[in-house]
Write a protein that holds these residues in place. Structure first.
Motif, PDB file in Angstrom:
ATOM      1  N   VAL A   3       0.737  -1.118  -0.026  1.00 42.69           N
ATOM      2  CA  VAL A   3       0.100  -0.189  -0.287  1.00 42.69           C
ATOM      3  C   VAL A   3       0.992   1.215   0.227  1.00 42.69           C
ATOM      4  O   VAL A   3       1.918   1.290   0.693  1.00 42.69           O
ATOM      5  N   SER A   4       0.561   2.117  -0.927  1.00 44.55           N
ATOM      6  CA  SER A   4       1.249   3.414  -0.864  1.00 44.55           C
ATOM      7  C   SER A   4       0.556   4.747  -0.522  1.00 44.55           C
ATOM      8  O   SER A   4      -0.596   4.387  -0.166  1.00 44.55           O
ATOM      9  N   ILE A   5       1.259   5.770  -0.344  1.00 47.58           N
ATOM     10  CA  ILE A   5       0.337   6.974   0.121  1.00 47.58           C
ATOM     11  C   ILE A   5      -0.558   7.306  -0.893  1.00 47.58           C
ATOM     12  O   ILE A   5      -1.571   8.059  -0.685  1.00 47.58           O
ATOM     13  N   TYR A   6      -0.191   7.053  -2.419  1.00 46.11           N
ATOM     14  CA  TYR A   6      -1.293   7.372  -3.290  1.00 46.11           C
ATOM     15  C   TYR A   6      -2.682   6.608  -3.027  1.00 46.11           C
ATOM     16  O   TYR A   6      -3.712   7.138  -3.171  1.00 46.11           O
ATOM     17  N   ASP A   7      -2.464   5.510  -2.581  1.00 49.08           N
ATOM     18  CA  ASP A   7      -3.677   4.689  -2.092  1.00 49.08           C
ATOM     19  C   ASP A   7      -4.528   5.236  -1.084  1.00 49.08           C
ATOM     20  O   ASP A   7      -5.833   5.309  -1.106  1.00 49.08           O
ATOM     21  N   VAL A   8      -3.860   5.706  -0.040  1.00 47.61           N
ATOM     22  CA  VAL A   8      -4.417   6.335   1.183  1.00 47.61           C
ATOM     23  C   VAL A   8      -5.266   7.776   0.550  1.00 47.61           C
ATOM     24  O   VAL A   8      -6.309   7.984   0.845  1.00 47.61           O
ATOM     25  N   ALA A   9      -4.377   8.424  -0.467  1.00 41.87           N
ATOM     26  CA  ALA A   9      -4.996   9.728  -0.877  1.00 41.87           C
ATOM     27  C   ALA A   9      -6.263   9.335  -1.692  1.00 41.87           C
ATOM     28  O   ALA A   9      -7.487  10.290  -1.439  1.00 41.87           O
ATOM     29  N   ASN A  10      -6.169   8.519  -2.595  1.00 38.93           N
ATOM     30  CA  ASN A  10      -7.359   8.163  -3.352  1.00 38.93           C
ATOM     31  C   ASN A  10      -8.641   7.685  -2.387  1.00 38.93           C
ATOM     32  O   ASN A  10      -9.724   8.104  -2.684  1.00 38.93           O
ATOM     33  N   LEU A  11      -8.359   6.951  -1.548  1.00 37.36           N
ATOM     34  CA  LEU A  11      -9.631   6.313  -0.776  1.00 37.36           C
ATOM     35  C   LEU A  11     -10.232   7.339   0.212  1.00 37.36           C
ATOM     36  O   LEU A  11     -11.330   7.503   0.351  1.00 37.36           O
ATOM     37  N   ALA A  12      -9.314   8.262   0.809  1.00 41.64           N
ATOM     38  CA  ALA A  12      -9.630   9.445   1.459  1.00 41.64           C
ATOM     39  C   ALA A  12     -10.288  10.738   0.666  1.00 41.64           C
ATOM     40  O   ALA A  12     -10.873  11.645   1.320  1.00 41.64           O
ATOM     41  N   GLY A  13     -10.074  10.481  -0.529  1.00 47.17           N
ATOM     42  CA  GLY A  13     -10.436  11.660  -1.458  1.00 47.17           C
ATOM     43  C   GLY A  13      -9.769  12.885  -1.390  1.00 47.17           C
ATOM     44  O   GLY A  13     -10.306  14.076  -1.292  1.00 47.17           O
ATOM     45  N   VAL A  14      -8.495  12.812  -1.068  1.00 43.60           N
ATOM     46  CA  VAL A  14      -7.649  13.990  -0.732  1.00 43.60           C
ATOM     47  C   VAL A  14      -6.353  14.020  -1.624  1.00 43.60           C
ATOM     48  O   VAL A  14      -6.089  12.925  -2.521  1.00 43.60           O
ATOM     49  N   SER A  15      -5.590  15.055  -1.671  1.00 46.14           N
ATOM     50  CA  SER A  15      -4.321  15.120  -2.319  1.00 46.14           C
ATOM     51  C   SER A  15      -3.244  14.335  -1.544  1.00 46.14           C
ATOM     52  O   SER A  15      -3.384  14.228  -0.438  1.00 46.14           O
TER      53      SER A  15
END
Length: 350
Positions: A3-15
């Motif tokens: 899991v990367s920081i990109y996945d977290v951003a996509n799931l949270a709907g933020v940059s």
């Protein structure tokens, strides 16, 4: 799949930058946004990269530790000093969440002192590969070292203060504890003392000052030893081969004290009845391991390491100015390896 920081951003709907601010606590985010990010982190079981976090905070979480040139002949005492000092430093590093980076050296002592090339630690701290630097011994004076002092870089060194009104240093009062050992000999009426040292220049300045201040007629011989054990035995042979033998012997390197005692025994010279001996220990009680036990001045390397790390962290936290010196006291432990000259009692001497 990792899991990367990109996945977290996509799931949270933020940059990605918002995720970074939340994780590093490096800027304002609303409580609602922070909750969305942390919920995504928990759901994805995301573990932030410590390296990435440190980079975001402009930190490496690394403290460099560099030991100026160690003399080959003092492997035993050097190892004891190094280990005790490192343990003292590391105790503080663990507390503050830092890691230790040992910095080696490729240049020679002559090259560094001649300013042909800077010591290895110079590029580490100048290029911010480390957050701070500890020099675990008396530094070689060179342009690179003096430049770091003038720039007030986060650096602590061991030894007497080099430049007045600037720098962070921890000093165990080398000159004083050697004079204390000489006092211990002279108080037992020894007039001929031999010193075996790896620090030829500084110990000669100590003995010169001591002789000048002492009104009694004294003979203090300084012998410089940096070779093998075989070379050391040859040195002892030279010291004790003539008629004017010293009655007291200060062996600064505790790792060769037992070999010294054994050699004297072979010459039918007993410690302390024929030759009194004293030494320096960096781990309390090491003098007890000799036979017979040897009187020692205890120079606490562990405490020195802790004090050096403490100075560095206080400076990193802007808690102190770049002009602090910590003085370390040393104490003599009398183990009866120094007795009155000619076996006289105190009453007979008087």
């Amino acid at each position: 799949m990792k899991v990367s920081i990109y996945d977290v951003a996509n799931l949270a709907g933020v940059s990605i930058s918002t995720v970074s601010r939340v994780l590093n606590k490096s800027g304002y985010t609303s409580s609602k946004t922070e909750k969305k990010v942390m919920d995504a982190v928990e759901k994805l079981n995301f573990t932030p990269s410590s390296i990435a976090q440190n980079l975001a905070n402009n930190e490496t979480k690394l403290i460099g530790l560099y030991f100026p040139f160690q003399t080959p002949s003092i492997e035993g005492t050097s190892n004891t000093y190094l280990l005790e000092f490192i343990n003292g430093v590391n105790k503080l590093l663990i507390k503050y969440g830092y890691h230790l980076l040992l910095i080696n050296e490729t240049a020679t002592k002559e090259q560094i002192q001649g300013n042909e090339c800077p010591p290895q630690y110079y590029s580490f701290i100048k290029q911010k590969k480390i957050d701070g630097l500890i020099l675990g011994g008396t530094p070689l004076i060179c342009d690179a070292f003096l430049e770091l002092l003038q720039l007030k870089m986060p650096m602590v060194y061991i030894g007497e203060k080099t430049v007045d009104h600037i720098g962070l240093n921890v000093y165990a009062k080398y000159k004083q504890y050697n004079k204390d050992l000489l006092d211990h000999f002279t108080s037992h009426h020894h007039k001929h003392i031999a010193i075996i040292s790896t620090e030829e220049k500084i110990i000669k300045s100590v003995t010169h000052e001591y002789s000048a201040a002492n009104k009694e007629l004294l003979q203090i011989d300084v012998h410089h030893h940096t070779g093998s054990l075989e070379a050391y035995i040859q040195l002892l042979s030279q010291i004790f081969s003539n008629g004017d033998k010293p009655t007291a012997l200060l062996v600064q390197d505790i790792s060769i004290v037992q070999q010294t005692i054994n050699y004297l025994n072979n010459l039918q010279l007993k410690v302390p009845h024929d030759v009194s001996i004293a030494t320096i220990e960096h781990r309390y009680g090491d003098g007890e391991q000799c036979f017979p036990a040897v009187t020692s001045v205890y120079v606490p390397a562990f405490q020195m390491g802790m004090e050096a790390a403490s100075l560095l962290f206080r400076y990193l936290q802007d808690a102190i100015e770049f002009n602090q010196e910590v003085l370390i006291d040393s104490t003599i432990t009398d183990r009866k390896s120094v007795i009155h000259r000619n076996h006289l009692t105190q009453e007979e001497v008087i």
